[in-house]
Design a protein around this motif. Structure first.
Motif, mmCIF file in Angstrom:
data_model
loop_
_atom_site.group_PDB
_atom_site.id
_atom_site.type_symbol
_atom_site.label_atom_id
_atom_site.label_comp_id
_atom_site.label_asym_id
_atom_site.label_seq_id
_atom_site.Cartn_x
_atom_site.Cartn_y
_atom_site.Cartn_z
ATOM 1 N N ILE A 6 -1.277 -2.479 -4.044
ATOM 2 C CA ILE A 6 -0.769 -3.258 -5.476
ATOM 3 C C ILE A 6 -0.602 -4.698 -5.309
ATOM 4 O O ILE A 6 -0.105 -4.894 -3.864
ATOM 5 N N VAL A 7 -0.820 -5.674 -5.773
ATOM 6 C CA VAL A 7 -0.670 -7.006 -5.394
ATOM 7 C C VAL A 7 0.024 -7.815 -6.478
ATOM 8 O O VAL A 7 -0.431 -7.554 -7.882
ATOM 9 N N SER B 26 0.847 -1.163 -0.138
ATOM 10 C CA SER B 26 -0.096 -0.130 -0.269
ATOM 11 C C SER B 26 0.727 1.199 -0.050
ATOM 12 O O SER B 26 1.810 1.504 0.872
ATOM 13 N N VAL B 27 0.778 2.285 -1.048
ATOM 14 C CA VAL B 27 1.525 3.317 -0.962
ATOM 15 C C VAL B 27 0.508 4.509 -0.384
ATOM 16 O O VAL B 27 -0.480 4.802 -1.153
ATOM 17 N N LEU B 28 1.063 4.842 0.673
ATOM 18 C CA LEU B 28 0.032 5.695 1.474
ATOM 19 C C LEU B 28 0.671 7.117 1.395
ATOM 20 O O LEU B 28 2.139 7.434 1.387
ATOM 21 N N GLU B 29 -0.151 8.001 1.423
ATOM 22 C CA GLU B 29 0.095 9.683 1.426
ATOM 23 C C GLU B 29 0.921 10.129 0.490
ATOM 24 O O GLU B 29 2.151 11.015 0.662
ATOM 25 N N ALA B 30 0.667 9.818 -0.680
ATOM 26 C CA ALA B 30 1.570 9.788 -1.883
ATOM 27 C C ALA B 30 1.301 11.229 -2.632
ATOM 28 O O ALA B 30 0.096 11.549 -2.843
ATOM 29 N N TYR B 31 2.338 11.759 -2.945
ATOM 30 C CA TYR B 31 2.137 13.031 -3.776
ATOM 31 C C TYR B 31 3.509 13.319 -4.713
ATOM 32 O O TYR B 31 4.512 13.003 -4.280
ATOM 33 N N GLY B 32 3.300 13.827 -5.698
ATOM 34 C CA GLY B 32 4.336 14.349 -6.689
ATOM 35 C C GLY B 32 5.020 13.080 -7.280
ATOM 36 O O GLY B 32 6.200 13.159 -7.465
ATOM 37 N N LEU B 33 4.194 12.026 -7.420
ATOM 38 C CA LEU B 33 4.942 10.714 -8.007
ATOM 39 C C LEU B 33 4.310 10.217 -9.159
ATOM 40 O O LEU B 33 2.868 10.415 -9.382
ATOM 41 N N GLY C 101 6.339 12.773 -1.916
ATOM 42 C CA GLY C 101 6.377 12.090 -0.621
ATOM 43 C C GLY C 101 5.804 10.790 -0.700
ATOM 44 O O GLY C 101 4.845 10.810 -1.320
ATOM 45 N N PHE C 102 5.862 9.714 0.157
ATOM 46 C CA PHE C 102 5.178 8.446 0.064
ATOM 47 C C PHE C 102 5.506 7.751 1.421
ATOM 48 O O PHE C 102 6.544 7.951 1.966
ATOM 49 N N ARG C 103 4.532 6.891 1.496
ATOM 50 C CA ARG C 103 5.158 5.797 2.812
ATOM 51 C C ARG C 103 4.432 4.500 2.233
ATOM 52 O O ARG C 103 3.374 4.349 1.798
ATOM 53 N N LEU C 104 5.262 3.506 2.447
ATOM 54 C CA LEU C 104 4.949 2.203 1.903
ATOM 55 C C LEU C 104 4.739 1.093 3.262
ATOM 56 O O LEU C 104 5.261 1.305 4.269
ATOM 57 N N GLN C 105 3.489 0.563 2.871
ATOM 58 C CA GLN C 105 2.968 -0.482 3.943
ATOM 59 C C GLN C 105 3.006 -1.580 3.368
ATOM 60 O O GLN C 105 2.230 -2.082 2.224
ATOM 61 N N LYS C 106 3.929 -2.974 3.678
ATOM 62 C CA LYS C 106 4.151 -4.070 3.072
ATOM 63 C C LYS C 106 3.486 -5.176 3.895
ATOM 64 O O LYS C 106 3.455 -5.263 4.848
ATOM 65 N N GLN C 107 2.784 -6.240 2.968
ATOM 66 C CA GLN C 107 2.134 -7.373 3.681
ATOM 67 C C GLN C 107 2.640 -8.550 2.750
ATOM 68 O O GLN C 107 2.839 -8.715 1.449
#
Length: 399
Positions: free
Chosen positions: A315-316, A294-301, A338-344
Protein backbone atom coordinates in the motif's frame (compact mmCIF):
# COMPACT_ATOMS: atom_id res chain seq x y z
CA UNK A 1 2.25 -13.70 31.41
CA UNK A 2 -0.10 -16.50 32.38
CA UNK A 3 -0.34 -15.34 36.00
CA UNK A 4 -1.28 -11.85 34.80
CA UNK A 5 -4.00 -13.35 32.58
CA UNK A 6 -5.32 -15.34 35.54
CA UNK A 7 -5.41 -12.22 37.72
CA UNK A 8 -7.23 -10.21 35.03
CA UNK A 9 -9.76 -13.00 34.39
CA UNK A 10 -10.42 -13.50 38.10
CA UNK A 11 -10.94 -9.76 38.62
CA UNK A 12 -13.39 -9.70 35.68
CA UNK A 13 -15.30 -12.67 37.08
CA UNK A 14 -15.42 -11.14 40.56
CA UNK A 15 -16.68 -7.76 39.37
CA UNK A 16 -19.39 -9.35 37.23
CA UNK A 17 -20.50 -11.66 40.04
CA UNK A 18 -20.60 -8.88 42.62
CA UNK A 19 -22.64 -6.72 40.24
CA UNK A 20 -25.18 -9.53 39.88
CA UNK A 21 -24.64 -10.00 36.15
CA UNK A 22 -25.57 -13.31 34.51
CA UNK A 23 -22.41 -15.02 33.24
CA UNK A 24 -21.57 -18.22 31.45
CA UNK A 25 -18.58 -19.97 29.90
CA UNK A 26 -18.54 -22.08 26.73
CA UNK A 27 -16.46 -25.16 26.04
CA UNK A 28 -14.21 -25.46 23.01
CA UNK A 29 -15.37 -27.07 19.77
CA UNK A 30 -12.89 -29.91 20.11
CA UNK A 31 -13.77 -32.36 22.86
CA UNK A 32 -10.67 -32.37 25.10
CA UNK A 33 -12.34 -34.53 27.74
CA UNK A 34 -15.40 -36.74 27.97
CA UNK A 35 -16.33 -34.91 31.19
CA UNK A 36 -17.63 -31.79 29.42
CA UNK A 37 -20.01 -31.35 26.47
CA UNK A 38 -18.25 -29.74 23.48
CA UNK A 39 -19.52 -26.36 22.23
CA UNK A 40 -21.85 -25.89 25.17
CA UNK A 41 -22.48 -23.05 27.61
CA UNK A 42 -22.28 -23.63 31.36
CA UNK A 43 -23.81 -21.00 33.65
CA UNK A 44 -21.60 -19.59 36.42
CA UNK A 45 -23.49 -20.09 39.68
CA UNK A 46 -20.87 -18.63 42.00
CA UNK A 47 -17.16 -17.98 42.37
CA UNK A 48 -15.14 -18.32 45.55
CA UNK A 49 -11.68 -18.60 47.05
CA UNK A 50 -10.79 -21.42 49.43
CA UNK A 51 -7.73 -21.55 51.64
CA UNK A 52 -5.95 -24.64 52.88
CA UNK A 53 -6.03 -24.85 55.84
CA UNK A 54 -9.21 -22.77 56.07
CA UNK A 55 -9.52 -19.74 58.43
CA UNK A 56 -9.17 -19.20 61.34
CA UNK A 57 -6.36 -21.75 61.35
CA UNK A 58 -4.51 -19.94 58.59
CA UNK A 59 -4.48 -18.62 55.05
CA UNK A 60 -2.20 -21.11 53.36
CA UNK A 61 -2.65 -22.33 49.77
CA UNK A 62 -5.30 -20.37 47.92
CA UNK A 63 -7.68 -22.12 45.50
CA UNK A 64 -9.79 -20.11 43.05
CA UNK A 65 -12.93 -22.07 42.19
CA UNK A 66 -16.08 -21.58 40.15
CA UNK A 67 -19.35 -23.41 40.59
CA UNK A 68 -20.89 -24.16 37.20
CA UNK A 69 -24.33 -25.48 36.25
CA UNK A 70 -24.49 -28.40 33.82
CA UNK A 71 -27.06 -27.53 31.12
CA UNK A 72 -27.85 -31.22 30.59
CA UNK A 73 -29.14 -31.68 34.14
CA UNK A 74 -28.49 -34.37 36.76
CA UNK A 75 -29.08 -37.23 34.29
CA UNK A 76 -26.52 -35.98 31.75
CA UNK A 77 -23.88 -38.35 30.39
CA UNK A 78 -21.40 -35.50 30.85
CA UNK A 79 -20.09 -35.11 34.38
CA UNK A 80 -16.92 -33.29 35.39
CA UNK A 81 -14.44 -35.76 36.90
CA UNK A 82 -11.36 -33.55 37.21
CA UNK A 83 -9.93 -31.70 40.19
CA UNK A 84 -12.56 -30.34 42.62
CA UNK A 85 -15.27 -32.56 41.16
CA UNK A 86 -17.69 -34.44 43.41
CA UNK A 87 -15.32 -37.30 44.23
CA UNK A 88 -12.02 -35.43 43.89
CA UNK A 89 -9.31 -36.01 46.47
CA UNK A 90 -8.75 -32.22 46.59
CA UNK A 91 -11.60 -31.84 49.08
CA UNK A 92 -11.40 -31.97 52.82
CA UNK A 93 -14.70 -32.08 54.77
CA UNK A 94 -14.07 -28.54 56.03
CA UNK A 95 -13.32 -27.14 52.58
CA UNK A 96 -16.32 -28.86 51.00
CA UNK A 97 -18.64 -27.40 53.63
CA UNK A 98 -17.08 -23.94 53.22
CA UNK A 99 -17.54 -24.15 49.45
CA UNK A 100 -21.22 -25.10 49.77
CA UNK A 101 -21.87 -22.43 52.40
CA UNK A 102 -20.38 -19.74 50.16
CA UNK A 103 -22.05 -20.81 46.91
CA UNK A 104 -25.71 -21.29 47.73
CA UNK A 105 -25.67 -24.74 49.30
CA UNK A 106 -26.90 -27.89 47.60
CA UNK A 107 -29.71 -28.17 45.06
CA UNK A 108 -31.43 -31.23 43.65
CA UNK A 109 -33.07 -29.35 40.76
CA UNK A 110 -29.87 -28.54 38.84
CA UNK A 111 -26.59 -30.34 38.35
CA UNK A 112 -23.65 -28.24 39.53
CA UNK A 113 -19.96 -28.87 39.96
CA UNK A 114 -16.83 -27.03 41.05
CA UNK A 115 -13.86 -26.37 38.78
CA UNK A 116 -10.61 -24.50 39.30
CA UNK A 117 -9.71 -21.33 37.40
CA UNK A 118 -6.78 -23.20 35.82
CA UNK A 119 -9.04 -25.96 34.45
CA UNK A 120 -11.58 -23.36 33.35
CA UNK A 121 -8.97 -21.73 31.11
CA UNK A 122 -7.86 -25.12 29.83
CA UNK A 123 -11.28 -26.47 28.82
CA UNK A 124 -13.39 -23.38 28.06
CA UNK A 125 -13.02 -21.01 25.12
CA UNK A 126 -15.21 -17.98 25.85
CA UNK A 127 -16.67 -16.00 28.73
CA UNK A 128 -20.00 -14.19 28.20
CA UNK A 129 -21.33 -11.60 30.64
CA UNK A 130 -24.83 -10.11 30.38
CA UNK A 131 -24.41 -6.69 31.98
CA UNK A 132 -28.10 -6.23 32.73
CA UNK A 133 -29.01 -3.55 35.26
CA UNK A 134 -32.73 -3.81 36.13
CA UNK A 135 -33.22 -0.12 36.95
CA UNK A 136 -31.45 1.27 33.89
CA UNK A 137 -33.15 2.51 30.73
CA UNK A 138 -32.57 0.60 27.49
CA UNK A 139 -32.88 1.58 23.84
CA UNK A 140 -32.36 -0.70 20.84
CA UNK A 141 -32.03 0.47 17.26
CA UNK A 142 -30.61 -0.64 13.95
CA UNK A 143 -28.11 1.55 12.13
CA UNK A 144 -28.62 1.14 8.41
CA UNK A 145 -25.63 1.76 6.16
CA UNK A 146 -23.74 4.88 7.28
CA UNK A 147 -26.26 6.20 9.81
CA UNK A 148 -25.08 7.05 13.32
CA UNK A 149 -26.82 7.14 16.70
CA UNK A 150 -27.58 10.41 18.52
CA UNK A 151 -28.09 10.54 22.29
CA UNK A 152 -29.50 13.49 24.22
CA UNK A 153 -29.48 13.81 28.01
CA UNK A 154 -32.97 15.10 28.90
CA UNK A 155 -32.51 14.91 32.67
CA UNK A 156 -31.04 17.54 34.99
CA UNK A 157 -28.75 14.94 36.55
CA UNK A 158 -25.51 13.30 35.44
CA UNK A 159 -25.91 9.92 33.77
CA UNK A 160 -23.83 6.85 33.00
CA UNK A 161 -24.12 5.39 29.51
CA UNK A 162 -23.19 2.02 28.06
CA UNK A 163 -23.25 1.57 24.28
CA UNK A 164 -22.90 -1.91 22.79
CA UNK A 165 -22.95 -2.95 19.14
CA UNK A 166 -24.44 -6.45 19.17
CA UNK A 167 -23.93 -7.09 15.47
CA UNK A 168 -20.68 -5.85 14.00
CA UNK A 169 -19.95 -5.70 10.30
CA UNK A 170 -16.80 -7.53 9.11
CA UNK A 171 -15.06 -4.18 8.58
CA UNK A 172 -15.82 -2.84 12.08
CA UNK A 173 -13.14 -2.33 14.71
CA UNK A 174 -15.23 -0.94 17.58
CA UNK A 175 -17.39 2.06 18.47
CA UNK A 176 -16.72 5.70 19.42
CA UNK A 177 -18.78 8.18 21.45
CA UNK A 178 -18.38 11.80 20.29
CA UNK A 179 -19.21 15.12 21.91
CA UNK A 180 -18.86 18.20 19.70
CA UNK A 181 -16.90 16.10 17.17
CA UNK A 182 -14.45 15.10 19.92
CA UNK A 183 -13.94 11.47 21.03
CA UNK A 184 -14.85 11.15 24.73
CA UNK A 185 -15.11 7.35 24.95
CA UNK A 186 -14.24 4.33 22.85
CA UNK A 187 -14.29 0.55 22.89
CA UNK A 188 -12.32 -1.67 20.50
CA UNK A 189 -14.02 -4.77 19.19
CA UNK A 190 -13.31 -8.06 20.97
CA UNK A 191 -12.73 -11.44 19.40
CA UNK A 192 -16.30 -12.34 20.36
CA UNK A 193 -17.36 -9.42 18.07
CA UNK A 194 -18.82 -7.42 21.01
CA UNK A 195 -17.44 -4.89 23.46
CA UNK A 196 -19.45 -2.34 25.47
CA UNK A 197 -18.39 1.31 25.46
CA UNK A 198 -18.87 3.13 28.79
CA UNK A 199 -19.00 6.86 29.49
CA UNK A 200 -20.22 9.06 32.36
CA UNK A 201 -21.64 12.39 31.18
CA UNK A 202 -22.80 15.46 33.06
CA UNK A 203 -26.20 17.11 32.74
CA UNK A 204 -24.64 19.72 30.46
CA UNK A 205 -23.51 17.08 27.93
CA UNK A 206 -26.81 17.10 26.07
CA UNK A 207 -25.88 15.81 22.62
CA UNK A 208 -23.67 12.81 21.92
CA UNK A 209 -23.01 10.67 18.84
CA UNK A 210 -22.28 6.93 18.71
CA UNK A 211 -20.12 6.19 15.67
CA UNK A 212 -19.14 2.69 14.43
CA UNK A 213 -15.36 2.54 14.14
CA UNK A 214 -15.21 1.16 10.62
CA UNK A 215 -13.75 1.60 7.15
CA UNK A 216 -17.01 0.52 5.53
CA UNK A 217 -20.18 2.23 6.70
CA UNK A 218 -22.37 0.40 4.18
CA UNK A 219 -23.63 -2.25 6.58
CA UNK A 220 -26.34 -2.82 9.20
CA UNK A 221 -25.52 -2.87 12.90
CA UNK A 222 -27.71 -3.52 15.94
CA UNK A 223 -26.96 -1.05 18.72
CA UNK A 224 -28.03 -1.21 22.37
CA UNK A 225 -27.89 1.93 24.53
CA UNK A 226 -28.33 1.59 28.30
CA UNK A 227 -28.30 4.54 30.70
CA UNK A 228 -28.84 5.28 34.38
CA UNK A 229 -31.07 8.27 33.52
CA UNK A 230 -33.53 8.89 30.64
CA UNK A 231 -32.09 9.59 27.19
CA UNK A 232 -33.51 10.53 23.81
CA UNK A 233 -31.96 8.04 21.38
CA UNK A 234 -32.45 8.05 17.62
CA UNK A 235 -30.85 7.07 14.36
CA UNK A 236 -29.24 10.09 12.72
CA UNK A 237 -28.09 10.95 9.22
CA UNK A 238 -24.44 10.21 8.47
CA UNK A 239 -21.60 12.35 9.69
CA UNK A 240 -19.62 14.13 7.03
CA UNK A 241 -16.68 12.06 5.75
CA UNK A 242 -14.22 14.55 7.21
CA UNK A 243 -15.74 14.37 10.72
CA UNK A 244 -15.76 10.57 10.65
CA UNK A 245 -12.16 10.46 9.41
CA UNK A 246 -10.96 12.94 12.04
CA UNK A 247 -12.70 11.01 14.84
CA UNK A 248 -10.94 7.80 13.82
CA UNK A 249 -7.60 9.62 13.61
CA UNK A 250 -8.15 10.99 17.14
CA UNK A 251 -8.95 7.51 18.41
CA UNK A 252 -5.75 6.04 16.96
CA UNK A 253 -3.54 8.89 18.16
CA UNK A 254 -4.95 8.76 21.71
CA UNK A 255 -3.46 5.35 22.54
CA UNK A 256 -0.85 4.17 20.10
CA UNK A 257 2.77 3.17 19.89
CA UNK A 258 4.61 6.17 18.40
CA UNK A 259 7.81 5.71 16.43
CA UNK A 260 9.91 8.64 15.10
CA UNK A 261 11.23 8.42 11.52
CA UNK A 262 14.24 10.53 10.41
CA UNK A 263 13.30 13.37 12.73
CA UNK A 264 10.56 14.58 10.38
CA UNK A 265 7.88 11.90 10.68
CA UNK A 266 6.02 9.92 13.31
CA UNK A 267 4.28 6.57 12.91
CA UNK A 268 1.36 5.84 15.25
CA UNK A 269 0.51 2.13 15.37
CA UNK A 270 -2.49 1.06 17.42
CA UNK A 271 -3.09 -2.68 17.79
CA UNK A 272 -6.33 -3.70 19.51
CA UNK A 273 -7.69 -7.17 20.17
CA UNK A 274 -9.00 -7.58 16.64
CA UNK A 275 -7.80 -4.56 14.65
CA UNK A 276 -4.65 -2.65 13.70
CA UNK A 277 -4.33 1.00 12.64
CA UNK A 278 -1.34 2.82 11.13
CA UNK A 279 -1.31 6.64 11.13
CA UNK A 280 1.67 8.65 9.82
CA UNK A 281 2.53 12.33 10.51
CA UNK A 282 4.72 14.34 8.14
CA UNK A 283 6.22 17.29 10.05
CA UNK A 284 8.77 18.17 7.35
CA UNK A 285 8.43 21.85 6.37
CA UNK A 286 8.65 21.25 2.61
CA UNK A 287 9.02 17.61 1.50
CA UNK A 288 6.29 15.12 0.78
CA UNK A 289 6.52 11.78 2.58
CA UNK A 290 5.90 8.59 0.63
CA UNK A 291 4.87 5.65 2.82
CA UNK A 292 4.95 2.05 1.59
CA UNK A 293 3.50 -0.67 3.81
CA UNK A 294 3.62 -4.32 2.81
CA UNK A 295 1.19 -6.59 4.65
CA UNK A 296 2.84 -10.00 4.71
CA UNK A 297 1.54 -13.45 5.67
CA UNK A 298 -1.96 -12.07 6.17
CA UNK A 299 -4.96 -14.27 6.87
CA UNK A 300 -8.36 -13.81 8.53
CA UNK A 301 -8.34 -10.04 7.86
CA UNK A 302 -10.29 -7.35 6.06
CA UNK A 303 -8.22 -4.50 4.57
CA UNK A 304 -9.38 -0.90 4.41
CA UNK A 305 -7.32 -0.30 1.25
CA UNK A 306 -7.82 -3.56 -0.62
CA UNK A 307 -8.90 -7.16 -0.27
CA UNK A 308 -6.43 -9.91 0.50
CA UNK A 309 -5.66 -11.76 -2.72
CA UNK A 310 -2.10 -12.86 -2.07
CA UNK A 311 0.45 -13.34 0.65
CA UNK A 312 1.94 -9.87 0.03
CA UNK A 313 0.00 -6.60 -0.35
CA UNK A 314 1.77 -3.27 -0.76
CA UNK A 315 0.00 0.00 0.00
CA UNK A 316 1.36 3.43 -0.95
CA UNK A 317 0.33 6.83 0.47
CA UNK A 318 1.85 10.25 -0.13
CA UNK A 319 1.51 12.67 2.79
CA UNK A 320 2.08 16.40 2.18
CA UNK A 321 4.23 18.47 4.58
CA UNK A 322 2.36 19.35 7.76
CA UNK A 323 -0.28 16.66 7.21
CA UNK A 324 -1.26 13.32 8.76
CA UNK A 325 -3.12 10.32 7.34
CA UNK A 326 -4.60 6.97 8.27
CA UNK A 327 -2.53 4.80 5.95
CA UNK A 328 -4.07 1.43 6.82
CA UNK A 329 -6.77 -0.21 8.93
CA UNK A 330 -6.92 -3.98 9.37
CA UNK A 331 -9.95 -5.64 11.00
CA UNK A 332 -10.14 -9.32 11.93
CA UNK A 333 -12.79 -11.28 10.07
CA UNK A 334 -12.41 -14.37 12.25
CA UNK A 335 -11.06 -15.41 15.64
CA UNK A 336 -7.97 -16.77 13.89
CA UNK A 337 -5.95 -14.11 12.09
CA UNK A 338 -2.38 -12.95 11.60
CA UNK A 339 -0.18 -10.53 9.69
CA UNK A 340 3.24 -8.89 9.56
CA UNK A 341 3.90 -5.28 8.52
CA UNK A 342 6.95 -4.08 6.60
CA UNK A 343 7.21 -0.27 6.39
CA UNK A 344 9.30 1.98 4.10
CA UNK A 345 9.53 5.79 4.18
CA UNK A 346 10.99 8.26 1.69
CA UNK A 347 10.92 12.06 1.59
CA UNK A 348 10.54 13.30 -1.98
CA UNK A 349 10.66 16.57 -3.96
CA UNK A 350 11.20 19.30 -1.37
CA UNK A 351 9.41 22.07 -3.30
CA UNK A 352 9.88 25.30 -1.39
CA UNK A 353 7.54 27.10 -3.76
CA UNK A 354 4.72 25.10 -2.19
CA UNK A 355 5.41 26.63 1.21
CA UNK A 356 2.70 29.10 0.39
CA UNK A 357 -0.35 27.64 2.11
CA UNK A 358 -2.75 29.17 -0.40
CA UNK A 359 -0.92 27.70 -3.39
CA UNK A 360 -0.54 24.33 -1.70
CA UNK A 361 -4.25 24.08 -0.86
CA UNK A 362 -5.13 24.97 -4.45
CA UNK A 363 -3.10 22.02 -5.75
CA UNK A 364 -4.07 19.65 -2.93
CA UNK A 365 -7.81 20.06 -3.44
CA UNK A 366 -7.60 20.22 -7.21
CA UNK A 367 -9.17 17.53 -9.35
CA UNK A 368 -6.64 18.14 -12.11
CA UNK A 369 -3.64 16.04 -13.02
CA UNK A 370 -1.47 18.39 -10.95
CA UNK A 371 -2.91 16.86 -7.80
CA UNK A 372 -2.38 13.34 -9.18
CA UNK A 373 1.26 14.13 -9.92
CA UNK A 374 1.78 15.69 -6.53
CA UNK A 375 0.23 12.87 -4.43
CA UNK A 376 0.34 9.14 -5.14
CA UNK A 377 -1.99 6.53 -3.62
CA UNK A 378 -1.94 2.84 -4.46
CA UNK A 379 -4.56 1.51 -4.54
CA UNK A 380 -6.23 4.82 -5.53
CA UNK A 381 -8.46 6.62 -3.05
CA UNK A 382 -12.06 5.68 -3.79
CA UNK A 383 -13.75 8.88 -2.65
CA UNK A 384 -11.09 11.47 -3.50
CA UNK A 385 -8.96 13.77 -1.38
CA UNK A 386 -11.92 15.48 0.25
CA UNK A 387 -13.93 12.49 1.44
CA UNK A 388 -11.77 9.36 1.59
CA UNK A 389 -10.96 7.80 4.96
CA UNK A 390 -7.27 7.66 4.00
CA UNK A 391 -6.94 11.20 2.62
CA UNK A 392 -4.36 13.40 4.40
CA UNK A 393 -5.58 16.10 6.80
CA UNK A 394 -3.70 19.03 8.41
CA UNK A 395 -1.82 18.25 11.61
CA UNK A 396 -3.11 21.52 13.07
CA UNK A 397 -6.49 19.80 13.65
CA UNK A 398 -4.87 17.62 16.33
CA UNK A 399 -2.54 20.13 18.02
Amino acid sequence: KEEDDDAWLWARLLSAHEAGFVSCVSTKNAQLTSDLAPSHAYAIVSILELFEPPPPLGTGTRHRLLRLANPHGPESKYSWQGQWSEHSSCWTPEMRQAALDNSGGTSSSIATFFISLIDLRRHFATLSICEYRPHWFEHRLSLIDDAVCSMQNVDQYDTSIEATAQLFAPSDAGILILKDSRVIASAPIGLDRTNPCHVHVSAQDTKLIVLPLSFNQQASRNLVIRSSRPLLVASKSPLSPSLRRNAILSYVRSASKTEPISGYAFVHTRTDTAACFVVVDNIHPHARLQVKISVLEAYGLNFSRQRVHSQANTIVSTIPPGYTALVLLLAASSASFGFRLQKQFQFISPLRCLASEKLFKTIFHSSSSAADDFLTFEPPLIYGLADDLHAPVPLTLFS
